[in-house]
Design an enzyme around this catalytic site. Structure first.
Site, PDB file in Angstrom:
ATOM      1  N   LYS A 280     -10.837 -38.803   0.093  1.00 59.82           N
ATOM      2  CA  LYS A 280      -9.579 -39.054   0.789  1.00 59.82           C
ATOM      3  C   LYS A 280      -9.843 -40.042   1.922  1.00 59.82           C
ATOM      4  O   LYS A 280     -10.832 -39.893   2.639  1.00 59.82           O
ATOM      5  CB  LYS A 280      -9.080 -37.709   1.362  1.00 59.82           C
ATOM      6  CG  LYS A 280      -7.617 -37.467   1.177  1.00 59.82           C
ATOM      7  CD  LYS A 280      -7.244 -36.038   1.484  1.00 59.82           C
ATOM      8  CE  LYS A 280      -5.745 -35.906   1.553  1.00 59.82           C
ATOM      9  NZ  LYS A 280      -5.275 -34.543   1.548  1.00 59.82           N
ATOM     10  N   GLU A 364       3.378 -20.063  -1.774  1.00 62.15           N
ATOM     11  CA  GLU A 364       4.415 -19.451  -0.938  1.00 62.15           C
ATOM     12  C   GLU A 364       4.859 -18.090  -1.460  1.00 62.15           C
ATOM     13  O   GLU A 364       5.096 -17.158  -0.676  1.00 62.15           O
ATOM     14  CB  GLU A 364       5.620 -20.396  -0.818  1.00 62.15           C
ATOM     15  CG  GLU A 364       5.378 -21.623   0.066  1.00 62.15           C
ATOM     16  CD  GLU A 364       4.604 -22.748  -0.612  1.00 62.15           C
ATOM     17  OE1 GLU A 364       4.352 -22.643  -1.841  1.00 62.15           O
ATOM     18  OE2 GLU A 364       4.240 -23.731   0.059  1.00 62.15           O
ATOM     19  N   ARG A 392      10.785 -21.645  -2.558  1.00 60.03           N
ATOM     20  CA  ARG A 392       9.948 -21.118  -3.632  1.00 60.03           C
ATOM     21  C   ARG A 392       9.919 -19.594  -3.640  1.00 60.03           C
ATOM     22  O   ARG A 392       9.671 -18.973  -4.654  1.00 60.03           O
ATOM     23  CB  ARG A 392       8.494 -21.559  -3.401  1.00 60.03           C
ATOM     24  CG  ARG A 392       8.171 -22.946  -3.761  1.00 60.03           C
ATOM     25  CD  ARG A 392       7.726 -22.977  -5.210  1.00 60.03           C
ATOM     26  NE  ARG A 392       7.672 -24.331  -5.704  1.00 60.03           N
ATOM     27  CZ  ARG A 392       6.576 -25.068  -5.774  1.00 60.03           C
ATOM     28  NH1 ARG A 392       5.432 -24.572  -5.376  1.00 60.03           N
ATOM     29  NH2 ARG A 392       6.628 -26.283  -6.239  1.00 60.03           N
TER      30      ARG A 392
HETATM   31  C1  LIG Z   1       5.184 -25.995  -2.363  1.00 56.88           C
HETATM   32  C2  LIG Z   1       4.539 -26.888  -1.354  1.00 56.88           C
HETATM   33  N1  LIG Z   1       3.906 -26.348  -0.286  1.00 56.88           N
HETATM   34  C3  LIG Z   1       3.322 -27.153   0.627  1.00 56.88           C
HETATM   35  C4  LIG Z   1       3.355 -28.502   0.493  1.00 56.88           C
HETATM   36  C5  LIG Z   1       2.758 -29.399   1.554  1.00 56.88           C
HETATM   37  N2  LIG Z   1       1.699 -30.253   1.026  1.00 56.88           N
HETATM   38  C6  LIG Z   1       1.902 -31.534   0.714  1.00 56.88           C
HETATM   39  S1  LIG Z   1       0.559 -32.282   0.109  1.00 56.88           S
HETATM   40  C7  LIG Z   1      -0.359 -30.886   0.311  1.00 56.88           C
HETATM   41  C8  LIG Z   1      -1.811 -30.875  -0.043  1.00 56.88           C
HETATM   42  C9  LIG Z   1      -2.051 -31.503  -1.342  1.00 56.88           C
HETATM   43  O1  LIG Z   1      -3.416 -31.482  -1.595  1.00 56.88           O
HETATM   44  P1  LIG Z   1      -3.931 -31.985  -2.985  1.00 56.88           P
HETATM   45  O2  LIG Z   1      -2.986 -31.541  -4.059  1.00 56.88           O
HETATM   46  O3  LIG Z   1      -5.346 -31.597  -3.132  1.00 56.88           O
HETATM   47  O4  LIG Z   1      -3.773 -33.559  -2.876  1.00 56.88           O
HETATM   48  P2  LIG Z   1      -4.479 -34.565  -1.860  1.00 56.88           P
HETATM   49  O5  LIG Z   1      -3.484 -34.809  -0.757  1.00 56.88           O
HETATM   50  O6  LIG Z   1      -5.729 -33.948  -1.355  1.00 56.88           O
HETATM   51  O7  LIG Z   1      -4.704 -35.780  -2.659  1.00 56.88           O
HETATM   52  C10 LIG Z   1       0.419 -29.843   0.815  1.00 56.88           C
HETATM   53  C11 LIG Z   1      -0.082 -28.503   1.131  1.00 56.88           C
HETATM   54  C12 LIG Z   1       4.033 -29.023  -0.630  1.00 56.88           C
HETATM   55  N3  LIG Z   1       4.144 -30.336  -0.830  1.00 56.88           N
HETATM   56  N4  LIG Z   1       4.605 -28.205  -1.528  1.00 56.88           N
END
Ligand SMILES: Cc1ncc(C[n+]2csc(CCOP(=O)(O)OP(=O)(O)O)c2C)c(N)n1
Length: 629
Positions: A280, A364, A392
């Site tokens: 990242k 969630e 959710r």
């Molecule tokens: C249901 C839900 N809960 C929380 C989030 C907030 N959120 C956005 S991106 C993320 C982390 C994503 O991590 P990953 O899938 O590993 O992708 P990366 O950003 O590391 O590439 C979170 C928790 C969300 N988008 N949807």
């Protein structure tokens, strides 16, 4: 001399490039992202991590015929750049500009819209099954981050994939980060795969083979080597048990390797999962140094990565510090986040009460039922979840918490319009979905001091409760040293008046005051009320004003349908009052992304709009018709 990036208007332009040009293009894209997002803000870190991955996908596959589905889709910026949106890319997240996520209405290359996590595998499987039914040939590829696998839906999809299709590619984009560090057993499992030395050596030689010779034959040999390697270490790899053939982990920044691997995977007649390791923030030191901050942020200085210092604290910070303070004297208080420790402020709570802090991952539904379980044992769980993500967990709130009258407190951050992120992130439905839940107490504070008071109140109640508060900074009022409980179901009259009663829910009380001011200048007497409680609504207060005023006005940062104003109308109707209620809130449609003030003006959430609607109602004083008491 022009850049290579300037020549990219569609994936076909990319496909004409050789590997050396693509490598240069990758660097140009990184620089372009760093410079552009410095002005617009956005998800810089995740996108810097998937430059090579996205280039490889668009080199090997053909969108829009092939379907590329990104989980959350905050990492789809390079996809946007490659699919005809390069020239508009500097409008990303800006009013009228590109959305920060995939949007089916934005491009035919955006196979599936998203913003919430965990949806990619299910959606992709749906597309694969539709293809199979139609006898189609296209490829379906889901790209999901490691944190997406902390979400139950991803596993619900995996439970079905192998049974329902023979052809689907899942790319696990593993950077070990969610927004914060990824958590739980699945994160540890991925980490074990990635760091196992023995596996890595065997794997590297397999990968080298693919790289050296390319094509199917070499890939098959490589696969054999990998199988042997895996067989020794993990005879039952998790994904294989689900019926997805596992490949990887491979270096997600090695473009030739990615391209050759995708060419190979494309030939397979079984569902596969490719584990790709990415970094990242790759290529930008500030993002590598501050992973959390650069997951998603507002404008920054491209040179240094510095952002404007925040003036006042945010509601999230006040929530978390207050919770930590309340937890000092109540050892039953525990705090739960679903992968949002910094977003909700709970990392501040964690610093003071590490043993009473739980990050459950992007889960969630689990978070809420987990809280319900804790509450049965006498704990006082506080679930800090953004309004939009709590959607959710509606059934767990009804079925597991409220039905059993368990005293769980939901602190709903980002309630109201989120602004730049757009419709996937606006928190505009929570009143509608919570107001109907029996026994649940629902509140909205007018300022940070009242937020603290409401938390204190909620944590003394023997019932489930929820507090909604907005994104952004607090009002800056003088705060009490200690929060104090407030009477449940009692509104606060801020200014008295006799012609019109203006109810401003939460932070919208500011608009209520402004409207009253304007009406006073026109010779009307306006009451300003801070309702505090959406449920139970202060019916005594309503009845009292119903006997005096000619109209009510309600302000809410929520959809009008099923919202606070609707609750007022219902209550008045129940008491036989037919006075008009002017409701100011969001209309019955999805609200686009943009600046909050501009969107409010566009959709009629202004003092001016309220004034125009209420003025004619006040011209002739009408007596309320009361048919019941
Ligand atoms: C249901 C839900 N809960 C929380 C989030 C907030 N959120 C956005 S991106 C993320 C982390 C994503 O991590 P990953 O899938 O590993 O992708 P990366 O950003 O590391 O590439 C979170 C928790 C969300 N988008 N949807």
């Amino acid at each position: 001399m022009g850049t290579l990036l300037e020549t990219i208007d569609s994936p076909a332009d990319l496909k004409r490039m050789n590997l050396a040009q693509m490598a240069q293009l990758a660097e140009e894209i990184r620089e372009f992202l760093i410079q552009t997002l410095a002005k617009t803000g956005g998800h810089l870190g995740p996108n810097l991590g998937v430059v090579e991955l996205t280039l490889a996908l668009h080199t090997v596959f053909d969108t829009p015929a092939d379907k590329l589905v990104f989980d959350v889709s905050h990492q789809s910026y390079i996809h946007k750049i490659l699919t005809g949106r390069r020239q508009r890319f500097d409008t990303i997240r800006q009013p009228e500009g590109l959305n920060g996520f995939m949007l089916r209405t934005e491009s035919e290359h955006d196979a599936f819209g998203a913003g919430h996590a965990g949806t990619a595998l299910s959606a992709a499987l749906g597309m694969a099954v539709a293809r199979d039914l139609a006898g189609g040939k296209e490829h379906v590829i889901a790209v999901a981050g490691d944190a997406a696998f902390t979400n139950g839906i991803s596993f619900e999809a995996m439970n079905n994939i192998a049974e329902q299709t023979k052809r689907m590619i899942v790319v696990l984009n593993d950077n070990e980060w969610s927004i914060d560090r990824n958590v739980g057993a699945i994160a540890r499992y991925f980490h074990r795969i990635v760091t196992n030395e023995r596996y890595r050596t065997l794997h590297d030689s397999a990968a080298k083979l693919i790289e050296r010779f390319g094509g199917k034959t070499a890939a098959v040999m490589a696969r054999k080597a990998e199988e042997a390697a895996k067989g020794m270490l993990w005879p039952s790899l998790l994904f294989e048990e689900f019926g997805l053939q596992y490949f990887g982990p491979i270096d997600g920044h090695n473009l030739p390797l990615l391209i050759e691997t995708f060419k190979f995977l494309k030939t397979l007649d079984r569902p596969v999962l490719l584990h790709v390791l990415t970094q990242k923030g790759r290529g930008y030191q500030p993002a590598l140094d501050k992973q959390k901050k650069f997951h998603g942020l507002g404008p920054y200085d491209a040179e240094t990565g510095m952002t404007e210092p925040a003036g006042l604290p945010t509601y999230s910070e006040v929530f978390a510090t207050t919770l930590a303070q309340l937890a000092n004297s109540n050892e039953k208080i525990v705090a739960i986040t679903a992968a949002m420790p910094s977003g909700t402020g709970l990392d501040l709570f964690r610093a003071q009460h590490p043993k009473r802090y739980y990050d459950v991952g992007i889960a969630e539904e689990h978070a809420v039922i987990f809280a319900a379980g804790m509450a049965t044992r006498g704990l006082r769980p506080v679930c800090a979840i953004y309004s939009t993500f709590l959607q959710r967990a509606f059934d767990p709130i009804v079925h597991d918490v409220a039905l059993q009258k368990l005293p769980v407190l939901f602190c709903m951050d980002r309630a109201g319009l989120s602004g730049d992120d757009g419709p996937t992130h606006h928190g505009l439905f929570d009143i509608a979905y919570l107001r109907s839940v029996p026994d649940l107490v629902l509140m909205a504070p007018k300022d940070e001091d009242e937020l603290a008071d409401m938390m204190k109140t909620a944590l003394e109640l023997p019932l489930p409760s929820a507090i909604r508060y907005p994104r952004g900074t607090v009002t800056g009022i003088q705060r009490k040293a200690e929060p104090a409980a407030i009477p449940v179901g009692k509104a606060e009259v801020l200014e008295d008046g006799a012609d019109v009663a203006i109810l401003g829910l939460g932070a919208m009380v500011k608009m209520a005051r402004e409207l009253a001011q304007r009406l006073r200048l026109e010779g009307f007497s306006a009451a300003v009320i801070n309702p505090r409680f959406v449920k139970p609504l202060d019916k005594e207060m309503l009845a009292e004003y119903a006997g005096r005023v000619s109209a009510f006005v309600t302000f809410e940062d929520h959809v009008k349908m099923g919202g606070f104003g609707s609750a007022v109308i219902e209550a008045l109707e129940e008491m036989g009052c037919t006075l008009p209620v002017v409701r100011i809130g969001w209309p019955d449609r999805f609200i686009e992304h943009g600046k909050v003030d501009e969107l409010r003006a566009r959709h009629g959430l202004t003092v001016e709009a309220a004034l125009e609607q209420v003025r004619p109602l006040l011209a002739h004083h009408r007596q309320p018709v009361l048919v019941a008491d």
